[in-house]
Design a protein around this motif. Structure first.
Motif, PDB file in Angstrom:
ATOM      1  N   VAL A   1       7.038   0.104   1.205  1.00 44.81           N
ATOM      2  CA  VAL A   1       5.873  -0.343   0.426  1.00 44.81           C
ATOM      3  C   VAL A   1       4.673   0.566   0.694  1.00 44.81           C
ATOM      4  O   VAL A   1       3.938   0.942  -0.232  1.00 44.81           O
ATOM      5  CB  VAL A   1       5.555  -1.811   0.756  1.00 44.81           C
TER       6      VAL A   1
ATOM      7  N   THR B   1      11.257  -2.136   5.079  1.00 42.29           N
ATOM      8  CA  THR B   1      10.649  -2.604   3.831  1.00 42.29           C
ATOM      9  C   THR B   1       9.148  -2.332   3.803  1.00 42.29           C
ATOM     10  O   THR B   1       8.599  -1.859   2.792  1.00 42.29           O
ATOM     11  CB  THR B   1      10.916  -4.110   3.668  1.00 42.29           C
TER      12      THR B   1
ATOM     13  N   LEU C   1       2.556  -7.577  -4.818  1.00 40.80           N
ATOM     14  CA  LEU C   1       3.440  -6.422  -4.992  1.00 40.80           C
ATOM     15  C   LEU C   1       3.928  -6.301  -6.431  1.00 40.80           C
ATOM     16  O   LEU C   1       4.047  -5.191  -6.968  1.00 40.80           O
ATOM     17  CB  LEU C   1       4.624  -6.538  -4.027  1.00 40.80           C
TER      18      LEU C   1
ATOM     19  N   LEU D   1       8.116  -1.347  -5.421  1.00 45.06           N
ATOM     20  CA  LEU D   1       7.221  -2.505  -5.385  1.00 45.06           C
ATOM     21  C   LEU D   1       7.798  -3.693  -6.143  1.00 45.06           C
ATOM     22  O   LEU D   1       7.725  -4.841  -5.679  1.00 45.06           O
ATOM     23  CB  LEU D   1       5.864  -2.112  -5.967  1.00 45.06           C
TER      24      LEU D   1
END
Length: 851
Positions: free
Chosen positions: A383, A379, A476, A434
């Protein structure tokens, strides 16, 4: 009878020593006990060293160090005369060194014999020598172990291992020279590994053969693949098969050395095999081509999990991490083989999220933690791969500073950001990644208890874990929405509108979080709102209409945020609370937006910069009124200070025209005087107002071309001094600066400026005389304002008069005189530094006592 007992008791009590002697006796007895304990500990240490040293006892026990017994106490049974002997070198260490050196020399001799002297003997002799020496070296350790000579047995076992390698080399050179070297080496390494393993298991007292067997077992499959010139996938398979063997040995092997060796081999061969398979998986251009590498990656994942289930906690977590990453790479490699380049990252993200399903599997807690770490690593990597377009979207609006009000940028949102040439097709999935991660984190934050129940058997998150999750989610989410206009390449107006709505949204999130006490969420949301506001503000500078629309909307958003936080802010006695800080920032941002709008109005009206300056002062005027309205609230002072700072651009704009500069200074003085009407602001605002009024008058006189300012300033000074005298009569405690400072400065400073530009002697003489009188009056009546102002003007006036002569003298002196004088002054000051410091303090105290 009782009388006799009482008499005996009294008699014994009469023989007790005095307290001082009894205390000395107790001290001697305690010292003797300490010495006795030291003797016994020394004897115990020697006995332990004897028990730990293999082999028979070869040295006599050292005598126990003797200590003088305490007075009145006989020496202990272990006491011996003389000084304590110096400890000898441990026999076991010396024995190991000698055996190691002997084995090394024999090994060198065997290698030299095999490589150099081999050809000088016949076939029978060579075979007989090698066979005899090898058999003897292999048989000797068994006899030595039965006699307790384990170190000697280890040395001969090491020699036998080297001889077996030399035997294999000799066999290839003499009997099988036509056999390929790599293939023979693969077979020989397999045979040697099996032989050493059997030998080590048969002689359980040896520590070397089994680790050596594990080490050599790393070679057969790799050498075989190399001999067959196999492709990368076969090499990866050979590495993973070797890793599987290492894993089995590490789990079920006997002895720490065997397990450590196998575990080291497992990490090396398994890591190399997974790396080769990963490279092949990423290089596949079709799903079919990624199946075989994916199968190898899954096999490596299974090996890592099988070892992690039985490994210690730290190793098990690492094994679970490797297994999870390998599984994600295997599945994702097949899925992304036919996917466009811009959508590869979401596939890996989804596979990493699916990995969390293994948390509930019966893998053990450490292995499950490793899977969670693997999912988090995937993850985080997703990102990071999605951040470059976010950086472009944040930094791109700066380009609008070079084309203010030149019209709406061409090319849509990407053109406005100056990033039309970037490969946006490869970054198209960044907003999706995101936003998905933000949504998952937000859901986990809201359902934290459910997350704990689901992952409780594996994870035990700390108290701050939820705060970190909640603080990351708005960042995010804001980043995903901020990059969305550029990713879709919408028009300039739509992009500015989206960014504006986004600022309003995160501001609302920050306000709501502060009201609920969620400080982490509020902090990150506030920062996102501030960064977004700066970005959309810069983006709006390209168009006049956009500037008014955006800054007007931002003004409304910030005012609304500050008003909404009013009930959550503590009183001014506790200004450090976070709601108060956020409210103050929002209010100050609103003032800045108002200043920009005022400046834009002047530009739209076509006014010159100095003529538009008074428009800016409308904002400080409003903040003065707001400060009086807000009074003791936390936000009042920041708003007033920001409004006061807004007067600085107005002064800068008016610098090109002295009459307008005097007008702006006078208006600022009026605003400061209005602020000084409030008792809590009077100590500072009063002085500022006075200084601004005086400065405005000086500028006005200069703008009017007045060469003799005393004609205008003296009447003001006289009137001000009369008012000051009356004020001091009514209030003797009033400061001399309040009573006389403004009046004196109104004449002294303009006269000083005029004197510096006057080539004649009359004005400097009169000014110096007046300054001298004022200085003497200040010293006589102990008035600080008169003493400081008069003394400063007198010094500057004298400097002006002496300057030509000083320049003339300096020009006539050699150039080395100036640095020499400076050095002398520095030395003098340094030598009397403490005295000068005391003098300065006394002067400061004396001035402080004046009014």
């Amino acid at each position: 009878m009782s009388e006799r007992v009482t008499a005996a008791t009294l008699a014994s009590m009469e023989h007790l020593p005095p307290p001082a002697e009894e205390l000395a006796l107790l001290d001697r007895e305690l010292a003797g006990l300490d010495l006795r304990r030291s003797q016994l500990l020394h004897r115990r240490a020697w006995l332990l060293s004897v028990l730990r040293t293999p082999g028979p006892l070869t040295a006599a026990p050292p005598p126990v160090p003797a200590f003088p017994p305490p007075a009145g106490r006989p020496p202990g049974p272990f006491a011996a005369p003389g000084r304590p002997p110096v400890p000898a070198v441990r026999t076991g260490g010396a024995q190991n060194v000698l055996l190691t050196l002997g084995g090394l020399l024999l090994t060198v001799a065997a290698i030299a014999f095999t490589l150099v002297s081999w050809g000088q003997m016949g076939i029978g002799g060579r075979s007989a020598v090698l066979a005899t020496v090898t058999v003897a070296a292999l048989a000797a350790p068994a006899v030595l172990l039965r006699r307790g000579l384990s170190s000697t047995a280890e040395s001969l076992a090491a020699l036998a291992s080297v001889l077996m390698v030399l035997d294999a080399y000799a066999l290839h050179e003499v009997a099988l020279p036509e056999t390929g070297g790599l293939g023979f080496a693969a077979t020989a390494s397999a045979v040697l590994a099996a032989a050493w393993a059997a030998y080590g298991l048969a002689l359980g007292g040896l520590r070397l053969p089994l680790p050596a067997a594990v080490l050599v077992a790393q070679l057969p499959l790799l050498l075989w693949a190399w001999a067959e010139r196999a492709d990368a996938l076969v090499f990866a398979g050979a590495l993973l098969a070797t890793a599987a063997l290492d894993c089995a040995i590490a789990v079920w092997g006997k002895g720490v050395a065997v397990r450590v060796t196998a575990c080291s081999g497992l990490w090396v061969t398994g890591g190399a095999g997974l790396l080769v398979a990963l490279v092949e998986s990423l290089a596949a251009d079709a799903p079919a081509g990624a199946v075989a590498p994916g199968a190898l990656l899954l096999a490596g994942s299974a090996i890592a999990l099988s070892g992690a289930r039985r490994a210690p906690a730290a190793v098990a977590v690492a094994g679970g991490l490797v297994a999870g990453l390998a599984a994600v790479a295997a599945v994702s490699g097949v899925l992304v083989a036919g996917v466009p380049a811009g959508w590869v990252v979401p596939v890996y993200l989804l596979c990493g999220g699916a990995l969390l399903a293994g948390v509930r599997a019966p893998l053990g807690r450490p292995a499950g933690q490793g899977l969670v770490w693997a999912s988090g690593a995937v993850t985080a990597g997703s990102v990071l791969f999605s951040l470059p377009p976010v950086a472009v979207s944040l930094a791109g609006p700066v380009s609008q500073l070079g084309r203010v009000w030149t019209g709406a940028p061409q090319g849509g949102a990407r053109g406005a950001l100056g990033a039309a040439g970037l490969p946006w097709s490869e970054m198209a999935a960044a907003p999706v990644v995101l936003l998905v991660v933000a949504a998952v984190l937000a859901a986990a934050y809201r359902s934290w208890e459910g997350v704990l129940r689901w992952a409780g058997p594996v994870l035990s998150p700390g108290p701050s874990a939820r705060g970190a999750v909640g603080a990351t989610a708005p960042v995010l989410g804001w980043a995903g929405l901020a990059v969305l206009p550029a990713a879709l390449d919408v028009s300039y107006a739509v992009a500015a509108s989206v960014q504006l709505v986004l600022v309003a949204g995160v501001s609302a999130v920050a306000v709501g979080a502060l009201r609920r006490g969620m400080t982490g969420v509020a902090l990150t949301a506030s920062l996102c709102g501030a960064v977004g506001a700066v970005g959309v503000a810069l983006l709006s500078l390209g168009s006049e209409a956009a500037t008014y629309a955006v800054f007007g909307a931002l003004l409304v958003v910030f005012v609304a945020a500050a008003a909404a936080l009013d009930s959550a802010v503590a009183p001014a006695s506790r200004p450090g609370r976070m709601p108060g800080a956020v409210q103050a920032v929002a209010a100050c941002a609103a003032v800045v937006c108002a200043v920009v709008l005022a400046g834009a109005c002047g530009a739209s009206l076509g006014l010159a910069a100095h003529r538009a300056a008074p428009l800016i002062l409308a904002v400080p005027a409003v903040t003065v009124l707001l400060g009086a309205r807000l009074k003791a609230r936390t936000v009042a002072l920041p708003v007033e200070l920001t409004g006061g700072a807004a007067a600085l651009p107005a002064l800068g704009m008016a610098m090109g025209d002295l009459p307008f500069l005097a007008l702006v200074l006078a208006l600022c003085a009026v605003l400061a005087a209005g602020t000084a009407l409030r008792p809590e602001r009077r100590p500072v605002a009063g002085y500022v107002a006075t200084a601004l009024f005086v400065l405005a008058s000086w500028v006005r006189l200069s703008a009017s071309g007045v060469s003799s300012p005393e004609a205008y300033t003296l009447p003001v000074t006289v009137a001000a001094l009369v008012i000051g005298v009356l004020r001091r009569r009514r209030d003797p405690a009033a400061s001399s600066w309040t009573a006389y400072g403004a009046g004196l400065a109104a004449t002294l400073v303009p006269s000083l400026l005029a004197a510096w530009a006057d080539p004649h002697w009359l004005r400097p003489l009169l000014l110096g005389a007046a300054a001298l009188v004022i200085t003497l009056l200040g010293a006589r009546w102990r008035l600080q304002a008169l003493l400081v102002l008069g003394g400063a003007v007198l010094a500057l006036d004298a400097l002006h008069e002496l300057a030509p002569y000083v320049v003339q003298v300096v020009g006539a002196l050699p150039r080395w005189v100036a640095p020499a004088l400076a050095g002398v002054v520095l030395l003098a000051v340094g030598a009397t530094y403490e005295k000068r410091l005391r003098d300065a303090r006394r002067l400061r105290d004396a001035l402080g006592r004046m009014r």
